[in-house]
Design a protein around this motif. Sequence first.
Motif, PDB file in Angstrom:
ATOM      1  N   ALA A  96       0.844  -1.199   0.000  1.00 19.25           N
ATOM      2  CA  ALA A  96       0.000   0.000   0.000  1.00 19.25           C
ATOM      3  C   ALA A  96       0.876   1.244   0.000  1.00 19.25           C
ATOM      4  O   ALA A  96       2.105   1.180   0.110  1.00 19.25           O
ATOM      5  CB  ALA A  96      -0.904  -0.009   1.232  1.00 19.25           C
ATOM      6  N   LEU A  97       0.255   2.390  -0.120  1.00 24.44           N
ATOM      7  CA  LEU A  97       0.970   3.656   0.009  1.00 24.44           C
ATOM      8  C   LEU A  97       1.473   3.824   1.430  1.00 24.44           C
ATOM      9  O   LEU A  97       0.815   3.414   2.391  1.00 24.44           O
ATOM     10  CB  LEU A  97       0.038   4.821  -0.329  1.00 24.44           C
ATOM     11  N   SER A  98       2.632   4.433   1.558  1.00 22.69           N
ATOM     12  CA  SER A  98       3.136   4.736   2.895  1.00 22.69           C
ATOM     13  C   SER A  98       2.465   5.996   3.427  1.00 22.69           C
ATOM     14  O   SER A  98       1.802   6.732   2.680  1.00 22.69           O
ATOM     15  CB  SER A  98       4.655   4.937   2.859  1.00 22.69           C
ATOM     16  N   ILE A  99       2.637   6.237   4.723  1.00 18.42           N
ATOM     17  CA  ILE A  99       2.060   7.434   5.340  1.00 18.42           C
ATOM     18  C   ILE A  99       2.568   8.695   4.644  1.00 18.42           C
ATOM     19  O   ILE A  99       1.788   9.595   4.310  1.00 18.42           O
ATOM     20  CB  ILE A  99       2.394   7.472   6.851  1.00 18.42           C
ATOM     21  N   ARG A 100       3.875   8.773   4.406  1.00 17.59           N
ATOM     22  CA  ARG A 100       4.427   9.971   3.751  1.00 17.59           C
ATOM     23  C   ARG A 100       3.962  10.088   2.316  1.00 17.59           C
ATOM     24  O   ARG A 100       3.728  11.202   1.817  1.00 17.59           O
ATOM     25  CB  ARG A 100       5.958   9.960   3.828  1.00 17.59           C
ATOM     26  N   GLU A 101       3.800   8.970   1.618  1.00 15.78           N
ATOM     27  CA  GLU A 101       3.320   9.039   0.237  1.00 15.78           C
ATOM     28  C   GLU A 101       1.895   9.584   0.186  1.00 15.78           C
ATOM     29  O   GLU A 101       1.567  10.412  -0.677  1.00 15.78           O
ATOM     30  CB  GLU A 101       3.394   7.650  -0.416  1.00 15.78           C
TER      31      GLU A 101
END
Length: 362
Positions: free
Chosen positions: A309-314
Amino acid sequence: MDSKLDKTTVSNGLKAIDFFCSGGGMSYGMKDAGIEIIAGIDFDKSCKSTYEANISGAEFINADVFDLEERYLELHLSLEKNDDNLIMIGCSPCQFWSIINTDKTKSAKSKNLLVEFSRFVKYFRPGYIVVENVPGVLRRKEESGLNEFIEWLKNNGYKSPHIKVHNVFDYGVPQSRKRFTLIATRLTEKEIEPAQIVGKKIVVKDVLGAHNGFEKIEPGHKDNTDFLHTVPNISDINKRRLKKVPKNGGNRLGFAKDPDLQLKCFIGKDDSFKDTFGRLWWDKPAPTITTKFFSISNGRFVHPEEDRALSIREGATLQTFPLTYKFIGTSIANIARMIGNAVPPKYAKALGKAIIQHHNAI
């Protein structure tokens, strides 16, 4: 977005109060445009540390708007009625009016937040008013209180409010996200409209990927720095599923024919919920970043190439928070909620710049 706030227009005298401020997306964008932020108001105390870490000079007021009194705000912030330089911003939580399937009983209270915000507008009569919400608030404007609010504005000197649904993609945000936006002023009869991006628009490849500082990571990677390139782990079977989802925009049909991997709930439903387990495209905007963007089963939130999944920063970057924005929360879900609920700062900056341009022309 440049992490250094734009100082070119800070002498315009405009100041704002950000109701339902959450982690500060609207406040940051407005400040970046050149507007002083006096205070952010939110009932969720977990937003306080993030807000104060990024919105310097503003006070975080932890209060439920249903209990907050106009007179208290007037005294506490030394506000004056009919202040031409005051902007009141109301970006209330919008789960009740969202087309996304949410628990309407839990979010029922949120349907009256616009009415509560209008109390403060009617009491203070600020020079400028900004309301931002999901398009559903416009589709059901009687029930949401929007109709009554717009009528009051027009009858009380706010002659030509800008009332429109915008896609933030048109304002420098690499994301398709439609938002109802109202901008009103009583200082002139001119409509205030934010300027759209001219020329090439920003897409996913312009902000994500190794070439933009996002190293390749695996599911379960934990980043203990402020960068927060953190992503939850996924089960082994989901890892196998993602390996079969084609890169750059593929979806769950990549594993639909594999009886070991196909989910029972999708058997015979190849045309439904295609975004579940879906990847982002490099050359397109991301879909709407929701509070669940870190989950592969809650929308098209799989990395264009990596099997995660997307990371928090992404997610924060797709919302146009600068890479230096500091998120402080109790969990991944808590921080993701602040990010997903936020007004994208670049969109907020466009609104702020439109107000400044209008104010300077008076």
